[in-house]
Scaffold this active site. Sequence first.
Site, PDB file in Angstrom:
ATOM      1  N   ARG A 114       0.875  -1.176   0.000  1.00 26.02           N
ATOM      2  CA  ARG A 114       0.000   0.000   0.000  1.00 26.02           C
ATOM      3  C   ARG A 114       0.908   1.220   0.000  1.00 26.02           C
ATOM      4  O   ARG A 114       2.128   1.074  -0.005  1.00 26.02           O
ATOM      5  CB  ARG A 114      -0.952  -0.028   1.199  1.00 26.02           C
ATOM      6  N   CYS A 118       2.661   7.261  -6.862  1.00 24.97           N
ATOM      7  CA  CYS A 118       3.381   8.476  -7.234  1.00 24.97           C
ATOM      8  C   CYS A 118       2.503   9.677  -6.887  1.00 24.97           C
ATOM      9  O   CYS A 118       1.329   9.723  -7.243  1.00 24.97           O
ATOM     10  CB  CYS A 118       3.660   8.448  -8.738  1.00 24.97           C
ATOM     11  N   GLU A 153      -1.613   7.762   6.565  1.00 19.69           N
ATOM     12  CA  GLU A 153      -0.186   7.882   6.852  1.00 19.69           C
ATOM     13  C   GLU A 153       0.643   8.200   5.610  1.00 19.69           C
ATOM     14  O   GLU A 153       1.513   7.414   5.201  1.00 19.69           O
ATOM     15  CB  GLU A 153       0.328   6.611   7.533  1.00 19.69           C
ATOM     16  N   CYS A 158       8.792   9.233  -4.329  1.00 16.77           N
ATOM     17  CA  CYS A 158       8.794   8.621  -5.657  1.00 16.77           C
ATOM     18  C   CYS A 158       9.841   9.352  -6.486  1.00 16.77           C
ATOM     19  O   CYS A 158       9.943  10.583  -6.431  1.00 16.77           O
ATOM     20  CB  CYS A 158       7.418   8.753  -6.296  1.00 16.77           C
ATOM     21  N   GLU A 316      -5.144   6.350  15.681  1.00 16.17           N
ATOM     22  CA  GLU A 316      -4.898   4.910  15.834  1.00 16.17           C
ATOM     23  C   GLU A 316      -4.068   4.668  17.076  1.00 16.17           C
ATOM     24  O   GLU A 316      -3.163   5.443  17.400  1.00 16.17           O
ATOM     25  CB  GLU A 316      -4.086   4.356  14.655  1.00 16.17           C
ATOM     26  N   HIS A 367      -2.884  -8.740  14.476  1.00 12.43           N
ATOM     27  CA  HIS A 367      -2.822  -7.456  15.177  1.00 12.43           C
ATOM     28  C   HIS A 367      -3.962  -7.390  16.201  1.00 12.43           C
ATOM     29  O   HIS A 367      -5.048  -7.907  15.974  1.00 12.43           O
ATOM     30  CB  HIS A 367      -2.985  -6.324  14.158  1.00 12.43           C
TER      31      HIS A 367
HETATM   32  C1  GAL Z   1      -0.620   1.910  11.037  1.00 15.16           C
HETATM   33  C2  GAL Z   1      -1.481   1.902   9.790  1.00 15.16           C
HETATM   34  C3  GAL Z   1      -2.679   0.991   9.976  1.00 15.16           C
HETATM   35  C4  GAL Z   1      -2.229  -0.355  10.499  1.00 15.16           C
HETATM   36  C5  GAL Z   1      -1.514  -0.125  11.798  1.00 15.16           C
HETATM   37  C6  GAL Z   1      -1.094  -1.408  12.485  1.00 15.16           C
HETATM   38  O1  GAL Z   1       0.636   2.445  10.782  1.00 15.16           O
HETATM   39  O2  GAL Z   1      -1.951   3.193   9.498  1.00 15.16           O
HETATM   40  O3  GAL Z   1      -3.358   0.847   8.746  1.00 15.16           O
HETATM   41  O4  GAL Z   1      -1.400  -0.972   9.571  1.00 15.16           O
HETATM   42  O5  GAL Z   1      -0.365   0.639  11.567  1.00 15.16           O
HETATM   43  O6  GAL Z   1      -0.490  -1.156  13.723  1.00 15.16           O
END
Ligand code: GAL
Length: 685
Positions: A114, A118, A153, A158, A316, A367
């Site tokens: 992911r 560019c 994020e 590129c 997050e 996770h």
């Molecule tokens: C972040 C990302 C999330 C997920 C997470 C896992 O950096 O934005 O999509 O991958 O880490 O901890």
Amino acid sequence: MENGNLTKSFFHGGDYFPEQWLNYPDILKKDFELISKAKMNTVTVGMFAWGCLEPEEGNYSFDWLDDIFERVESINGNIILATPSAARPAWMAQKYPEVLRVNENRQKCLFGGRHNHCFTSSVYREKVQKINRRLAQRYGNRKSLLMWHVSNEYGGECHCELCQNAFRHWLQKKYKTLKDLNNAWWGNFWSHQYSDWSQIESPSSIGESMNHGLNLDWKRFVTEQTIDFYRCEIEPLREITPNIPITTNFMAREEDMLPYEGLDYQKFAKYVDVVSWDCYPTWHCKNETTAELASKVGFMDDLFRSMKQKPFFIMESTPSLVNWRSVNKAKRPGMHVLTSLQHIAHGSNSNMYFQIRQSRGGAEKFHGSVLRNDNRTDTRVFKDVQQVGHIQEVMRSLTTTFRKSEIAIIYDFENNWAINDAQAFSKNRKEYAATVQEHYRVFWNRDLPVDVISVEADLREYRLVIVPMLYMMSATTLQRFIEYVNAGGVIVSTYLSGLVDKNDLTHMGIWPEDMKRLFGVELLENDTYYPGESNEILYDNRIFKTKDYQSVIDLITAKSLGTYGKDFYAKSTAVSGNRLGKGRAYFIGARTDGDFLDAFYGNLCVDLNLNQAFIIEGDNEVSVQSRNTKSDTYYFVMNFSESEKTIYTKYPSRDIVNNENCGVKIVLKPYEVKVLHVESIDINK
Ligand code: GAL
């Protein structure tokens, strides 16, 4: 833009990927029952869902997302709707290869992963705008739409031809003539002058990687091009939903809780309505104490909050563990509530998680998540999350509170790039960001609130401004420091400051004249030690150890406050203080441990009367942070240690989370947090 909706409650929820469960209607149904039960009120959807939103070019499929809006609205929840640009479908990469990145070795990336796009590609920009427009048209009026979460994020670079050309145009706009560019980049060194714009290439380990001017401008360009891409992304959102605030999630360097280095977030923050960031500290690791790590998290929160001086979002965090470290340890009991409240204490209005429901497949299937796929709600993690939700509901009235700081520490993203690039000093021990965090730690220990600001921030509100290791100091920044001090401000700077200008060129002497005027000293030499070597500073009748860096200085107008104990500069000044106009400027010439910083800043705090108004006896592992209304203060008292702690407050208070009265003696269990409010006395008077 202001949006009252963002203070209607604290937000609690997380990244939610219903597109992974479209063949499991029972799961989707269950999700919303459990989301409510976990006391979550917000879901972030859509961030990697392009493949399900546009399975074939121009053929959109929104039914599943419509259904999610219905379900969220049925529980009175909020949606943070993500734009899907962080991951794209295979058909797009196949048909339009220009959307994929080229790495610094000039290799074209294949479809996959992911964030692999560019930022310059006009095809990608057009595709992104098209789908964003559709999303805004379809969901812009939904009552549950709280905020846009643009991409995910942003980061990386590129080096394709499109980006090379964009870089050359950016340089042309900046320098106008090649002569000026060659001068700024010191082009005659190693015959690196350019005679045609087309000769300029982005830095690469197979080409030019040591031209500091080029490296710095490339990094500046990457930030600006990323912002440019983001601004292109949000055009349709602004046009169709002018009242919906926009954010994009920023990051930290998760392995050591230092600022992310790929983008200048202080620049980027100007273009978002709300700053949000993703926080994954390595709790319970023997490398550092819980309090040491907590202070770094506090620093990062204050850095992000200070970018707009408004409540920010934790977009997050994990409810339990991550899956991408070499060792993935779960949060111990108590830590989840503690760390969640720490973010609120530093000014966050949310605690959002990655992720609500665990994936069955893919890279992140192990996770941590709020919901397990057996839907159990008697788990430790589910109950922790419920508790955070409960506390956030209880504290609801605090969403409009703010933080007040009289102390600011400067952290500068560009300076970090420049000093890390310098071929000098102790190459692997420059540690700019870690040093800024060490200075911050002194005030964290003393429970004094700090803003972490950029070199452009307004300094007038602060009584004390700390500027560690500002190696790259532009003439404008230096002028602003002088004005601040002249008007009565107090500034502290350190070794390795003021050595290069904004082009990363050294001055005609070691320091510019204004630097000498500000600090009242002349810098004669920068001495670097091998690891393990040390000198001493004699300061305040005590001896403190130095390491890594010692500036050899001569006094001009300043007074000596501390002297070196050893080496060829023994007895000369190591720490100085200068009066300028109505203010003062201090210079700490050497790198020390925390004990010196504590003694030095301790004296300054006494001098400037910078006191904690509520705590009379604190503890270095108990952090006290506050959020204020115009008349009231709420103290978050947090035990970041594995043992019971006792602190003493000036007044009795009420713990608003547990709804109980507290005396002046507060006993906290390991990892316990209390939110205290003094009800009868207004201590701010
Ligand atoms: C972040 C990302 C999330 C997920 C997470 C896992 O950096 O934005 O999509 O991958 O880490 O901890």
